[in-house]
Scaffold this active site. Structure first.
Site, PDB file in Angstrom:
ATOM      1  N   LYS A   1     -37.268 -43.705  22.482  1.00  0.00           N
ATOM      2  CA  LYS A   1     -37.471 -43.280  21.094  1.00  0.00           C
ATOM      3  C   LYS A   1     -38.899 -42.804  20.821  1.00  0.00           C
ATOM      4  O   LYS A   1     -39.135 -42.040  19.903  1.00  0.00           O
ATOM      5  CB  LYS A   1     -37.102 -44.415  20.129  1.00  0.00           C
ATOM      6  CG  LYS A   1     -35.594 -44.662  20.070  1.00  0.00           C
ATOM      7  CD  LYS A   1     -35.227 -45.659  18.980  1.00  0.00           C
ATOM      8  CE  LYS A   1     -33.721 -45.833  18.929  1.00  0.00           C
ATOM      9  NZ  LYS A   1     -33.295 -46.633  17.775  1.00  0.00           N
TER      10      LYS A   1
ATOM     11  N   ASP B   1     -32.391 -44.325  11.431  1.00  0.00           N
ATOM     12  CA  ASP B   1     -32.020 -45.748  11.497  1.00  0.00           C
ATOM     13  C   ASP B   1     -32.212 -46.456  10.149  1.00  0.00           C
ATOM     14  O   ASP B   1     -31.308 -47.119   9.644  1.00  0.00           O
ATOM     15  CB  ASP B   1     -32.844 -46.480  12.564  1.00  0.00           C
ATOM     16  CG  ASP B   1     -32.382 -46.147  13.976  1.00  0.00           C
ATOM     17  OD1 ASP B   1     -31.192 -45.826  14.162  1.00  0.00           O
ATOM     18  OD2 ASP B   1     -33.217 -46.207  14.900  1.00  0.00           O
TER      19      ASP B   1
END
Ligand code: ATR
Length: 261
Positions: A64, A100
């Site tokens: 990420k 997210d």
């Protein structure tokens, strides 16, 4: 449409079934694959997306942060989180975002209007993305390592508290963001003073019911399992890829059926 999730390992990812169901339901032709890539393959892979081979990627552990140098732009959520979970193309540019936090907040908004006090347990990357997406600053962050909680609290202008000083009866929404509970036996915080109807959410979805959520349910809390965040982040990513808003409820039912098997 040619889409994929990249990570290592990736074999157990539920993203392909989720996105392929949404592709079919939207009448879009395409595939969504799971690509197990090594770190030095990220550059060539992203070049092939630039060349038009791929239309978008989701990014999972451990890449990420590693994907950031290969992108042309990060949007605000990605910058706030310091991490990218979605890569899409606009006007020839490769853009990184992070869905997210907003994914979880959207899903939790079905249970709360955010007028109450929110407790975030944990101060890692997941907590950071969630706090930055919360529509309220009436937030307390607590963590095993209090210095990390204090840093986050300062960054987002919220309160920090040591785990031992937290009175769970003060909160209307509690969000568990640590990895504690993946083993199926441990819990980061006792809920023995939980008020009835407090919304209690755990972002872990394996197991579907963590010890934390099971204690919350026993004490009359309204529990939200990790499928909410998983499907919420996926839905926002799908919209970036395709321009189509997918049906989250259908997605949640599908993932629930797979995890309960
Ligand atoms: P992520 O990006 O998934 O949030 P992370 O940045 O490594 O991962 O953060 C993990 C979080 O889980 C942290 O809040 C961590 O607490 P510390 O800051 O004290 O390390 C928490 N965590 C992990 N293992 C833990 C444990 N055994 N007990 C309590 N908290 C734990």
């Amino acid at each position: 449409m040619r889409l994929a999730v990249i990570g290592h390992p990736i074999a157990h990812s539920l993203s392909p079934v989720l996105h392929e169901q949404w592709l079919r339901a939207s009448g879009l032709f395409g595939r969504y694959e799971a690509l197990d890539v090594l770190e030095d393959e990220i550059g060539p892979l992203f070049q092939s997306m630039r060349d038009g081979v791929w239309d978008g990627f989701n990014v999972t552990i451990p890449y990420k942060e590693a994907v950031i140098p290969f992108l042309d732009e990060l949007d605000d959520p990605a910058r706030e989180a310091g991490a990218v979970n979605t890569v899409y193309r606009r006007d020839g540019k490769m853009i990184g975002t992070n869905t997210d936090g907003a994914g979880l907040v959207t899903a939790l908004s079905l249970e709360t209007d955010w007028s109450g006090h929110v407790l975030v347990v944990g101060a890692g990357g997941a907590a950071r993305g969630i706090i930055s997406a919360l529509p309220t600053r009436n937030v307390t962050v607590t963590n095993r390592t209090i210095a990390r909680a204090e840093r986050l609290a300062q960054r987002f202008d919220v309160e920090a508290k040591a785990l031992s000083d937290v009175d769970v009866s003060r909160y209307d929404v509690i969000i568990q963001t640590t990895s504690v509970g993946m083993d199926g036996v441990s819990s980061p915080l006792s809920l023995n003073r939980l008020r009835q109807n407090t919304v209690v959410c755990d972002i872990i979805y394996r197991p579907l019911v963590t010890p934390f959520l099971s204690e919350a349910a026993e004490r009359g809390g309204k529990t939200v399992n990790g499928i909410a965040m998983f499907v919420g982040q996926g839905a926002l990513a799908f919209e970036r890829f395709t321009g189509v808003k997918p049906d989250q409820l259908v997605g949640m039912k599908l993932i629930e059926s797979l995890l309960e098997e």
